[in-house]
Design a protein around this motif. Structure first.
Motif, mmCIF file in Angstrom:
data_model
loop_
_atom_site.group_PDB
_atom_site.id
_atom_site.type_symbol
_atom_site.label_atom_id
_atom_site.label_comp_id
_atom_site.label_asym_id
_atom_site.label_seq_id
_atom_site.Cartn_x
_atom_site.Cartn_y
_atom_site.Cartn_z
ATOM 1 N N ASN A 15 -15.552 -26.294 -11.326
ATOM 2 C CA ASN A 15 -15.337 -25.135 -10.725
ATOM 3 C C ASN A 15 -14.015 -24.760 -10.076
ATOM 4 O O ASN A 15 -13.832 -23.998 -9.105
ATOM 5 N N GLY A 17 -11.798 -23.162 -12.331
ATOM 6 C CA GLY A 17 -11.192 -22.037 -13.205
ATOM 7 C C GLY A 17 -10.671 -22.535 -14.348
ATOM 8 O O GLY A 17 -9.762 -21.929 -15.242
ATOM 9 N N LYS A 18 -10.959 -23.803 -14.900
ATOM 10 C CA LYS A 18 -10.410 -24.349 -16.135
ATOM 11 C C LYS A 18 -10.747 -23.289 -17.256
ATOM 12 O O LYS A 18 -9.813 -23.123 -18.181
ATOM 13 N N THR A 19 -12.026 -22.829 -17.379
ATOM 14 C CA THR A 19 -12.560 -22.212 -18.532
ATOM 15 C C THR A 19 -11.857 -20.770 -18.435
ATOM 16 O O THR A 19 -11.449 -20.231 -19.477
ATOM 17 N N TYR A 20 -11.486 -20.293 -17.407
ATOM 18 C CA TYR A 20 -10.955 -18.970 -17.178
ATOM 19 C C TYR A 20 -9.687 -19.213 -17.855
ATOM 20 O O TYR A 20 -9.032 -18.220 -18.526
ATOM 21 N N GLY A 33 -18.524 -19.621 -14.599
ATOM 22 C CA GLY A 33 -19.609 -19.400 -13.515
ATOM 23 C C GLY A 33 -19.124 -20.002 -12.490
ATOM 24 O O GLY A 33 -18.230 -21.155 -12.452
ATOM 25 N N GLY A 37 -20.136 -27.665 -13.339
ATOM 26 C CA GLY A 37 -20.878 -28.027 -14.692
ATOM 27 C C GLY A 37 -21.274 -26.810 -15.526
ATOM 28 O O GLY A 37 -22.233 -27.105 -16.339
ATOM 29 N N VAL A 38 -20.366 -25.885 -15.496
ATOM 30 C CA VAL A 38 -20.737 -24.478 -16.504
ATOM 31 C C VAL A 38 -20.523 -25.096 -18.019
ATOM 32 O O VAL A 38 -21.105 -25.095 -18.717
ATOM 33 N N THR A 39 -19.229 -25.661 -18.042
ATOM 34 C CA THR A 39 -18.775 -26.242 -19.304
ATOM 35 C C THR A 39 -19.217 -27.641 -19.387
ATOM 36 O O THR A 39 -19.219 -28.548 -18.452
ATOM 37 N N ARG A 122 -5.833 -19.941 -8.742
ATOM 38 C CA ARG A 122 -6.185 -19.138 -7.751
ATOM 39 C C ARG A 122 -5.215 -18.858 -6.734
ATOM 40 O O ARG A 122 -5.581 -18.921 -5.474
ATOM 41 N N ASP A 124 -3.912 -16.178 -6.018
ATOM 42 C CA ASP A 124 -4.488 -14.933 -5.433
ATOM 43 C C ASP A 124 -4.923 -15.271 -3.958
ATOM 44 O O ASP A 124 -5.051 -14.384 -3.200
ATOM 45 N N SER A 150 -2.869 -17.447 -11.536
ATOM 46 C CA SER A 150 -4.316 -16.939 -11.345
ATOM 47 C C SER A 150 -4.897 -16.648 -12.497
ATOM 48 O O SER A 150 -4.430 -15.700 -13.054
ATOM 49 N N ALA A 151 -5.720 -17.522 -12.918
ATOM 50 C CA ALA A 151 -6.422 -17.281 -14.196
ATOM 51 C C ALA A 151 -7.223 -16.155 -14.383
ATOM 52 O O ALA A 151 -7.421 -15.471 -15.347
ATOM 53 N N LYS A 152 -7.730 -15.776 -13.091
ATOM 54 C CA LYS A 152 -8.780 -14.594 -13.078
ATOM 55 C C LYS A 152 -7.906 -13.455 -13.313
ATOM 56 O O LYS A 152 -8.494 -12.282 -14.140
ATOM 57 N N GLU A 366 -22.639 -16.523 -10.640
ATOM 58 C CA GLU A 366 -21.112 -16.086 -10.062
ATOM 59 C C GLU A 366 -21.317 -15.939 -8.633
ATOM 60 O O GLU A 366 -20.140 -16.266 -7.885
ATOM 61 N N GLN A 492 -19.207 -15.170 -3.673
ATOM 62 C CA GLN A 492 -18.252 -14.173 -3.962
ATOM 63 C C GLN A 492 -18.675 -13.161 -4.744
ATOM 64 O O GLN A 492 -20.086 -13.334 -5.306
HETATM 65 N N1 LIG Z 1 -9.859 -15.995 -6.890
HETATM 66 C C1 LIG Z 1 -9.775 -16.409 -7.919
HETATM 67 N N2 LIG Z 1 -10.962 -16.978 -8.389
HETATM 68 C C2 LIG Z 1 -10.947 -17.640 -9.789
HETATM 69 C C3 LIG Z 1 -9.523 -17.687 -10.423
HETATM 70 N N3 LIG Z 1 -9.916 -18.262 -11.645
HETATM 71 C C4 LIG Z 1 -11.203 -18.653 -11.535
HETATM 72 N N4 LIG Z 1 -11.691 -18.373 -10.526
HETATM 73 C C5 LIG Z 1 -13.313 -18.339 -10.187
HETATM 74 O O1 LIG Z 1 -13.703 -19.684 -10.314
HETATM 75 C C6 LIG Z 1 -14.944 -19.895 -10.779
HETATM 76 C C7 LIG Z 1 -15.036 -20.942 -11.806
HETATM 77 O O2 LIG Z 1 -14.618 -20.630 -12.933
HETATM 78 P P1 LIG Z 1 -14.770 -21.476 -14.197
HETATM 79 O O3 LIG Z 1 -13.684 -21.091 -15.060
HETATM 80 O O4 LIG Z 1 -15.989 -21.082 -14.840
HETATM 81 O O5 LIG Z 1 -14.510 -23.004 -13.818
HETATM 82 P P2 LIG Z 1 -14.434 -24.345 -14.567
HETATM 83 O O6 LIG Z 1 -13.278 -25.154 -14.064
HETATM 84 O O7 LIG Z 1 -14.620 -24.066 -16.051
HETATM 85 O O8 LIG Z 1 -15.860 -25.083 -14.121
HETATM 86 P P3 LIG Z 1 -16.766 -26.172 -14.827
HETATM 87 O O9 LIG Z 1 -16.884 -25.701 -16.189
HETATM 88 O O10 LIG Z 1 -18.041 -26.157 -13.852
HETATM 89 O O11 LIG Z 1 -16.143 -27.479 -14.729
HETATM 90 C C8 LIG Z 1 -15.245 -18.593 -11.315
HETATM 91 O O12 LIG Z 1 -16.405 -18.273 -10.587
HETATM 92 C C9 LIG Z 1 -14.271 -17.586 -11.205
HETATM 93 O O13 LIG Z 1 -14.609 -16.361 -10.720
HETATM 94 C C10 LIG Z 1 -8.498 -17.313 -9.743
HETATM 95 O O14 LIG Z 1 -7.449 -17.253 -10.554
HETATM 96 N N5 LIG Z 1 -8.604 -16.747 -8.919
#
Ligand SMILES: Nc1nc2c(ncn2[C@@H]2O[C@H](COP(=O)(O)OP(=O)(O)OP(=O)(O)O)[C@@H](O)[C@H]2O)c(=O)[nH]1
Ligand SMILES: [Mg+2]
Lengths: 747, 78
Positions: A15, A17-20, A33, A37-39, A122, A124, A150-152, A366, A492
């Motif tokens: 969680n 933001g790796k997948t982002y 998500g 554990g999304v991925t 993140r 931001d 900021s991946a998002k 989310e 969020q």
């Molecule tokens: N504010 C902010 N939130 C972010 C950013 N990147 C990702 N997020 C949030 O981080 C959360 C997790 O993102 P994922 O990409 O699913 O995370 P992950 O690391 O792949 O998670 P797993 O697959 O569970 O290991 C999401 O709810 C996004 O909204 C960012 O740059 N800024």
């Protein structure tokens, strides 16, 4: 020149933001998500003009340094990659918020001598949480490049790409190897000695040392004075290393991060005060879940009411019309319309419901509520030895089993996932509700609601029974989880844009792959429906078709349920129901309408078809409120009178309904099950649900036809014995597989 | 089942030691940054009584009562 594409792995805590980030770097759409554990399996995608491949790994809190006994996940994908040194560059994604615990894995990566770029995600949020991070210091501390992104929002991705290019240009062996932490001299000495004598890497030696903590008989080096001295201070070497690492991290972080007191938890706490409230927590959970289920069914069906007639027009009616116009042989026409056309309609008609369901799921995930829901229900489900997440999945299954099964991906433990998937087919879905409603409107107009309620209760009780049996029969090994530690993500607001996109990607992925199963089944059924036993072609499916023949033969088996040879259309409808439960009523209407009135054979014009289609859409839209009303009053279909004359007893109808409730829902569910837990369990689920359906439905007949008919009783007993035997065989099979697994496990 | 006597909601505790726990559990805690010396507080007890919701280092975690029983704690004083 390097002919192999270079591999860039994304690694980090769950969680963060790796997948982002992965989605930003590649053109792929991995699931995201707001929960850990999304991925679940690594995703790959080309990036940087196909020069390198990016791999998104499931999140993990740390690299496991100790061997694990359970064979199911003896070694994770990440550890395997590190072990084999296959990755050319790691992007270690860190969330700006909980740096301390995340740097723990960074340290491990560096100790494993892996090439790393730190990606600080993140950024931001930095302004919001009033935090400042000194990048130069961090980079100096770890002796690796650090990039802020900021991946998002897509900030800093360009500079990350250039850093990746620069790093990849250098050969892997030329990159500096750093050990940020110097351990105690006794430990360092031991490390050096061991790695020189065995020729292993430093990380390999670490793993060996750590493994000794778990061994029954400690190895000789543990008794060396310098080492055994330390055991007074720390319980084991594992503890010593963990605490030493944190000591270093904390000392550096105090220089790197300047931090204002945070107000963020206050916001989370306010929400949690409601959602985890002693009295309100449970009612809120049920309101949320049923609300999601009810809204998505309503909207899904509404969209379906528009899309389905259109689809049928385009893929079935118009091709049929064209075929007749151009005098194309009937067999080809049937294959085109009833085979391919119908399979497209069946697969795509799932799309609206899935889409809305996934959208709602995305909002739940989310927002951060999903994890809370699991926490709230955990205690209750533990009574059935299941985690709280499985209840969430089962409730969703009441809408449609497919998203229910797909939601089992929240369940961390594989065995729990299997048990939940086995329970799922008994959760009566929306499509089955329509069947029950039609039948009760014809046969039990007075007690329709009572019948529906009884069927739902029966389904849920069978599901619970299945769960209990699966556990206590020893079919699925259970072990109480040793650690229960779950990260609660902060709340969020879900982003609508990402939600729409994700729901689309998820439902499209499912529908396209389900199509590969639906297509052959559909073509096969069309063939059987239009070819007679003698091998002649039948224009209208009828009494002579192979399908009718099979139906009549099968009705012998269904005799204990109360169906006789003259009810063969009912039996055929059960077979067709395997395709999708939505087909059952339409199959029956085809057969019974033919019996009640000869089919019209004149060719309708396209404009007539369009009129019919739009009229249907209009009626569907007009009845929008029906989709949102729990107990819809469905009008008895036009062919009902004929149906009634068939001398079918209400008991037999009940038997049929019970069987419909319990036997395997549809090929799409089968496919979803296979995707989540594998084909072996999917197959078992089909067998199990069908046998249970059979036993329950014929048991019902037996009960209502007292005094007992011994022939049927014997039938039933042998069916039960057969089930038990089948379960034993599967258990044996499962245990055999387990043994071979442990034999080849790498540790 | 063992119980921790420190079960008050909203009270800050200092973690003295985790040594009463099994090594596997301890490692799981370490990877979340839960180590002796940290400040921890129970925020909620989930409606049915089992997982406890705790905060530590600005992160919120759900933890079973059984694991919580392994924490050696004292009340936090600056
Ligand atoms: N504010 C902010 N939130 C972010 C950013 N990147 C990702 N997020 C949030 O981080 C959360 C997790 O993102 P994922 O990409 O699913 O995370 P992950 O690391 O792949 O998670 P797993 O697959 O569970 O290991 C999401 O709810 C996004 O909204 C960012 O740059 N800024
Ligand atoms: Mg992910």
């Amino acid at each position: 020149m390097n002919t192999q594409t270079l591999k860039v792995g994304i690694i980090g805590n769950p969680n963060v933001g790796k997948t982002y980030l992965f989605n930003r770097l590649t053109a792929c759409e991995g699931c995201v998500g707001n929960w850990s554990g999304v991925t679940q399996t690594a995703c790959r995608g080309k990036a940087g003009g196909d020069r390198y491949e990016v791999i998104d790994f499931p999140g993990c809190h740390a690299l496991r340094e100790y061997p694990q006994e359970d064979s199911a996940n003896a070694i994770s994908e990440v550890e395997q990659q590190i072990h084999q040194n296959k990755i050319d560059l790691w992007l270690n994604v860190l969330d700006v918020e909980h740096l301390e615990k995340q740097l723990y894995m960074t340290i491990q990566l560096l100790e494993a001598e892996q090439p790393v770029i730190i990606v600080l995600n993140r950024i931001d949020r930095l302004a919001v949480i009033q935090k400042n991070i000194d990048i130069q210091q961090l980079s100096a501390f770890l002796n690796t490049p650090v990039v802020k992104v900021s991946a998002k929002l897509g900030l800093g991705i360009r500079s990350l790409q250039t850093t990746i290019h620069d790093r990849l240009k250098a050969a892997k062996k030329d990159l500096p190897v750093t050990h940020p932490i110097s351990y105690d001299s006794a430990i360092e000495g031991l490390l050096n000695r061991k790695s020189q004598s065995s020729g292993k890497s430093r990380w390999g030696v670490w793993q060996e040392l750590i493994a000794a903590d778990y061994a029954d008989r400690p190895p000789a080096w543990k008794f060396e004075p310098s080492i055994s001295q330390r055991r007074l201070e720390y319980k084991t070497l594992t503890d010593e290393m963990a605490l030493t690492r944190y000591g270093f991290i904390q000392r550096w972080l105090s220089r790197i991060v300047s931090d204002q007191p945070q107000r963020r938890e206050a916001k989370d706490k306010n929400w949690d005060d409601w959602f985890l409230h002693k009295w309100l927590g449970l009612p809120l959970f049920f309101t949320m879940m049923l609300g999601v289920f009810w809204l998505s069914m309503g909207f899904g069906q509404l969209i379906q009411g528009v899309v389905e007639p259109l689809l049928r027009l385009v893929t079935i009616d118009i091709p049929q019309q064209l075929c007749q116009y151009y005098d194309i042989p009937h067999i080809i026409e049937i294959m085109l319309t009833q085979g391919i056309g119908l399979s497209v309609v069946t697969a795509l008609s799932f799309f609206p419901i899935l889409y809305v369901m996934f959208l709602a799921l995305h909002a739940l995930e989310e927002s951060g509520y999903m994890t809370r829901a699991a926490v709230v229900m955990d205690r209750l489900m533990r009574k059935c030895h299941l985690p709280g997440e499985s209840l969430v999945a089962l409730v969703l299954g009441l809408g449609c089993n497919v998203p229910g099964i797909l939601a089992t991906r929240h369940i961390p433990n594989h065995n729990d996932k299997v048990v939940t998937a086995l329970m799922m087919p008994f959760m009566s879905c929306g499509a089955r509700l329509t069947i029950f409603a039609v039948f009760s409107s014809v046969f039990f107009p007075q007690q329709a609601a009572g019948v529906l309620f009884m069927l739902y209760v029966l389904g849920i009780s069978v599901a619970i029974m299945t769960g209990i049996l699966a556990r206590y029969s020893g079919l699925i090994q259970t072990q109480a989880a040793e650690t229960y530690l779950l990260d609660l993500p902060s709340y969020q607001w879900p982003s609508m844009r990402v939600g729409l996109r994700q729901a689309y990607v998820r439902s499209r992925r499912f529908v396209t792959s389900a199509f590969t199963i639906i297509l052959p089944v559909c073509v096969g059924l069309a063939f059987c429906n239009h070819i007679s036993v003698q091998g002649e072609f039948l224009l209208t499916p009828g009494n002579q078709s192979i399908l009718a023949f099979i139906g009549k033969q099968l009705s012998v088996i269904f005799a204990p349920i109360g169906l006789t040879t003259e009810h063969w259309p009912l039996v055929v409808s059960l077979v067709m129901g395997l395709l999708a439960k939505e087909v059952v009523i339409s199959t029956l209407s085809i057969f019974y309408m033919q019996m009640s009135a000869p089919l019209q054979t004149e060719i309708p014009t396209i404009s007539l078809l369009w009129q019919e289609c739009s009229a249907e859409i209009f009626t569907n839209l007009n009845a929008w409120y029906a989709y949102f009303t729990p107990f819809i009053q469905i009008e008895a279909p036009s062919w009902a009178p004929y149906f009634n004359q068939q001398h079918i007893s209400p008991q037999a109808v009940m038997g049929y309904l019970i069987f419909t409730l319990l036997y395997f829902p549809c090929v799409s569910t089968l496919h979803a099950t296979a995707r989540q837990v594998g084909w072996r369990w999917a197959g078992f689920s089909v067998l199990w649900s069908t046998i249970v359906a059979y036993i329950c439905a014929s048991g019902y007949q037996l009960l209502v036809q007292l005094p007992i008919n011994y022939g049927q009783a014997i039938w039933l007993m042998s069916a039960a014995a057969l089930t038990y035997g089948g379960a034993l065989i599967i258990k044996w099979f499962a245990s055999k597989r387990k043994n071979t697994n442990t034999a080849t496990s790498p540790i | 089942m063992p119980e921790n006597k420190h079960m008050h909601i909203g009270v800050a505790y200092r973690i003295l030691s985790l040594n009463n726990m099994r090594l596997v559990q301890r490692t799981a805690l370490y990877t979340r940054g839960i180590i002796p010396g940290k400040k921890v507080a129970i925020q909620h007890i989930s409606p049915l009584g089992d997982p406890l919701i705790i905060t530590i280092d600005h992160q919120t975690l759900a933890i079973s009562r059984e694991m919580w029983a392994g924490f050696e704690l004292e009340e936090w004083s600056e």
